[in-house]
Design an enzyme around this catalytic site. Structure first.
Site, PDB file in Angstrom:
ATOM      1  N   TYR A 162     -10.681 -14.195  21.528  1.00  0.00           N
ATOM      2  CA  TYR A 162     -11.547 -13.975  20.364  1.00  0.00           C
ATOM      3  C   TYR A 162     -11.399 -12.545  19.832  1.00  0.00           C
ATOM      4  O   TYR A 162     -11.165 -12.334  18.634  1.00  0.00           O
ATOM      5  CB  TYR A 162     -13.000 -14.261  20.755  1.00  0.00           C
TER       6      TYR A 162
HETATM    7  N1  LIG Z   1     -22.872 -14.454  16.192  1.00  0.00           N
HETATM    8  C1  LIG Z   1     -22.387 -13.370  16.781  1.00  0.00           C
HETATM    9  O1  LIG Z   1     -22.879 -12.935  17.826  1.00  0.00           O
HETATM   10  C2  LIG Z   1     -21.215 -12.647  16.162  1.00  0.00           C
HETATM   11  C3  LIG Z   1     -20.882 -11.377  16.630  1.00  0.00           C
HETATM   12  C4  LIG Z   1     -19.788 -10.716  16.077  1.00  0.00           C
HETATM   13  C5  LIG Z   1     -19.070 -11.313  15.060  1.00  0.00           C
HETATM   14  N2  LIG Z   1     -19.430 -12.555  14.620  1.00  0.00           N
HETATM   15  C6  LIG Z   1     -18.641 -13.166  13.550  1.00  0.00           C
HETATM   16  O2  LIG Z   1     -19.489 -13.488  12.476  1.00  0.00           O
HETATM   17  C7  LIG Z   1     -19.063 -14.683  11.842  1.00  0.00           C
HETATM   18  C8  LIG Z   1     -20.185 -15.706  11.806  1.00  0.00           C
HETATM   19  O3  LIG Z   1     -20.621 -16.000  13.120  1.00  0.00           O
HETATM   20  P1  LIG Z   1     -21.906 -16.926  13.353  1.00  0.00           P
HETATM   21  O4  LIG Z   1     -22.267 -16.803  14.779  1.00  0.00           O
HETATM   22  O5  LIG Z   1     -22.909 -16.638  12.298  1.00  0.00           O
HETATM   23  O6  LIG Z   1     -21.272 -18.376  13.102  1.00  0.00           O
HETATM   24  P2  LIG Z   1     -21.966 -19.854  13.166  1.00  0.00           P
HETATM   25  O7  LIG Z   1     -23.443 -19.731  13.247  1.00  0.00           O
HETATM   26  O8  LIG Z   1     -21.237 -20.621  14.223  1.00  0.00           O
HETATM   27  O9  LIG Z   1     -21.575 -20.455  11.747  1.00  0.00           O
HETATM   28  C9  LIG Z   1     -20.212 -20.592  11.434  1.00  0.00           C
HETATM   29  C10 LIG Z   1     -20.032 -21.081  10.032  1.00  0.00           C
HETATM   30  O10 LIG Z   1     -18.626 -21.071   9.762  1.00  0.00           O
HETATM   31  C11 LIG Z   1     -18.235 -22.347   9.278  1.00  0.00           C
HETATM   32  N3  LIG Z   1     -16.846 -22.617   9.639  1.00  0.00           N
HETATM   33  C12 LIG Z   1     -16.283 -22.690  10.879  1.00  0.00           C
HETATM   34  N4  LIG Z   1     -14.973 -22.980  10.775  1.00  0.00           N
HETATM   35  C13 LIG Z   1     -14.707 -23.075   9.448  1.00  0.00           C
HETATM   36  C14 LIG Z   1     -13.538 -23.376   8.703  1.00  0.00           C
HETATM   37  N5  LIG Z   1     -12.375 -23.623   9.302  1.00  0.00           N
HETATM   38  N6  LIG Z   1     -13.643 -23.405   7.348  1.00  0.00           N
HETATM   39  C15 LIG Z   1     -14.806 -23.159   6.717  1.00  0.00           C
HETATM   40  N7  LIG Z   1     -15.949 -22.870   7.382  1.00  0.00           N
HETATM   41  C16 LIG Z   1     -15.888 -22.851   8.727  1.00  0.00           C
HETATM   42  C17 LIG Z   1     -19.225 -23.326   9.865  1.00  0.00           C
HETATM   43  O11 LIG Z   1     -19.280 -24.505   9.052  1.00  0.00           O
HETATM   44  P3  LIG Z   1     -19.728 -25.950   9.622  1.00  0.00           P
HETATM   45  O12 LIG Z   1     -20.880 -25.725  10.566  1.00  0.00           O
HETATM   46  O13 LIG Z   1     -20.062 -26.717   8.399  1.00  0.00           O
HETATM   47  O14 LIG Z   1     -18.541 -26.490  10.368  1.00  0.00           O
HETATM   48  C18 LIG Z   1     -20.528 -22.487   9.813  1.00  0.00           C
HETATM   49  O15 LIG Z   1     -21.093 -22.583   8.518  1.00  0.00           O
HETATM   50  C19 LIG Z   1     -17.827 -15.150  12.620  1.00  0.00           C
HETATM   51  O16 LIG Z   1     -16.664 -14.674  11.987  1.00  0.00           O
HETATM   52  C20 LIG Z   1     -18.014 -14.490  13.968  1.00  0.00           C
HETATM   53  O17 LIG Z   1     -16.796 -14.315  14.635  1.00  0.00           O
HETATM   54  C21 LIG Z   1     -20.473 -13.232  15.146  1.00  0.00           C
END
Ligand SMILES: NC(=O)c1ccc[n+]([C@@H]2O[C@H](COP(=O)([O-])OP(=O)(O)OC[C@H]3O[C@@H](n4cnc5c(N)ncnc54)[C@H](OP(=O)(O)O)[C@@H]3O)[C@@H](O)[C@H]2O)c1
Length: 256
Positions: A162
């Site tokens: 990741y």
């Molecule tokens: N949460 C954390 O702790 C954290 C920390 C550091 C960085 N980040 C980064 O922040 C971003 C968001 O994280 P999150 O935790 O908020 O994510 P999340 O709650 O899992 O939500 C992910 C979203 O991305 C969409 N998605 C996944 N694959 C996709 C694709 N191939 N095409 C279009 N949409 C897609 C999903 O759509 P569906 O549900 O409709 O499939 C969902 O709307 C990510 O890039 C993650 O790496 C997160």
């Protein structure tokens, strides 16, 4: 569901595409951009209901938004996403590459499937949407904001694949910033700390002993929330950030 702040006009008429905006950090950023006056395309991959909920939340608060389903790992779907955005609201001037996936395991256990899923979505998906943004010949300014992770600074164990994809996103950000600068398109990244999102809840992280241990290493003493990132994205997309490009901004409660 992220709350909509007071409406203002910072991003008036600046069409924004936020990938993966049906949930978590993407929903928080889409909501904040809309509250700042941007017409927003809420992109998602599978969950129509969640995407429509974000759109309704924005429009009920007086903002403009549409939901567009597209898998960012597929070039044809990314083209269709940009065509739909331009049709709805005009040229795209703000792109937030938030769609991302993560799995955590010792590097010795990483499977080819884990590798492909994370590289495809986090790196290839980001590249495809940036290409679509750059392919618009009728914009002479813009802002791209890529979602990285604070893990690219801290390199925590069990995150090899990741964090490697997000380190690559940092590199693409810095390089594209130089390539797009002559066109007035700025490219930056936000690097969040571990946060309370749909994704981290679904994997059982929020409320777990690992989350408690993580919070102990965050100086401001909590997990991030989707609302923590929206104002930063608004700033980076706005004229206030006109002299900032090629930067990866840690937005992490002090975690590094
Ligand atoms: N949460 C954390 O702790 C954290 C920390 C550091 C960085 N980040 C980064 O922040 C971003 C968001 O994280 P999150 O935790 O908020 O994510 P999340 O709650 O899992 O939500 C992910 C979203 O991305 C969409 N998605 C996944 N694959 C996709 C694709 N191939 N095409 C279009 N949409 C897609 C999903 O759509 P569906 O549900 O409709 O499939 C969902 O709307 C990510 O890039 C993650 O790496 C997160």
């Amino acid at each position: 569901m992220p709350t909509v702040g007071a409406m203002n006009d910072t991003l008036h008429h600046r069409t924004a595409v936020v990938t993966g905006a049906a949930k978590g950090i993407g929903a928080g950023i889409a909501t904040a951009l809309a509250a700042a006056g941007a017409p927003v395309v809420v992109n998602y991959r599978t969950d129509d209901t969640a995407a429509e909920r974000v759109v309704r939340n924005i429009t009920e608060a007086g903002g403009r938004a549409v939901a567009v389903r597209a898998d960012v790992t597929r070039r044809g779907e990314v083209s269709a996403l940009f065509a739909a955005a331009r049709e709805a609201f005009g040229p795209v001037r703000v792109l937030v590459n938030n769609a991302g996936v993560y799995t955590f395991a010792p590097f010795t256990d990483v499977t080819e499937e884990d590798y492909r899923r994370q590289v495809d979505t986090n790196l290839w998906g980001t590249l495809l949407t940036m290409q679509a943004m750059a392919a618009q010949n009728d914009i002479d300014d813009g802002a791209i904001i890529n979602l990285s992770t604070a893990g690219t600074v801290g390199h925590p164990p069990y995150s090899a694949m990741y964090v490697a994809t997000k380190s690559a996103v940092n590199s693409v950000t810095l390089i594209a910033a130089k390539e797009l600068a002559p066109r007035g398109i700025r490219v930056n990244a936000i690097a969040p700390s571990p946060s309370d999102t749909d994704g981290t809840r679904a994997m059982g992280f929020v409320g777990s002993p690992q989350a408690d241990a993580t919070v102990a290493g965050i100086p401001l003493g909590r997990l991030g929330t989707p609302e923590d990132y929206g104002p930063v994205a608004v700033f980076l997309a706005s004229p206030a950030a006109r002299w900032i490009t090629g930067d990866v901004l840690l937005v992490s409660g002090g975690q590094r």
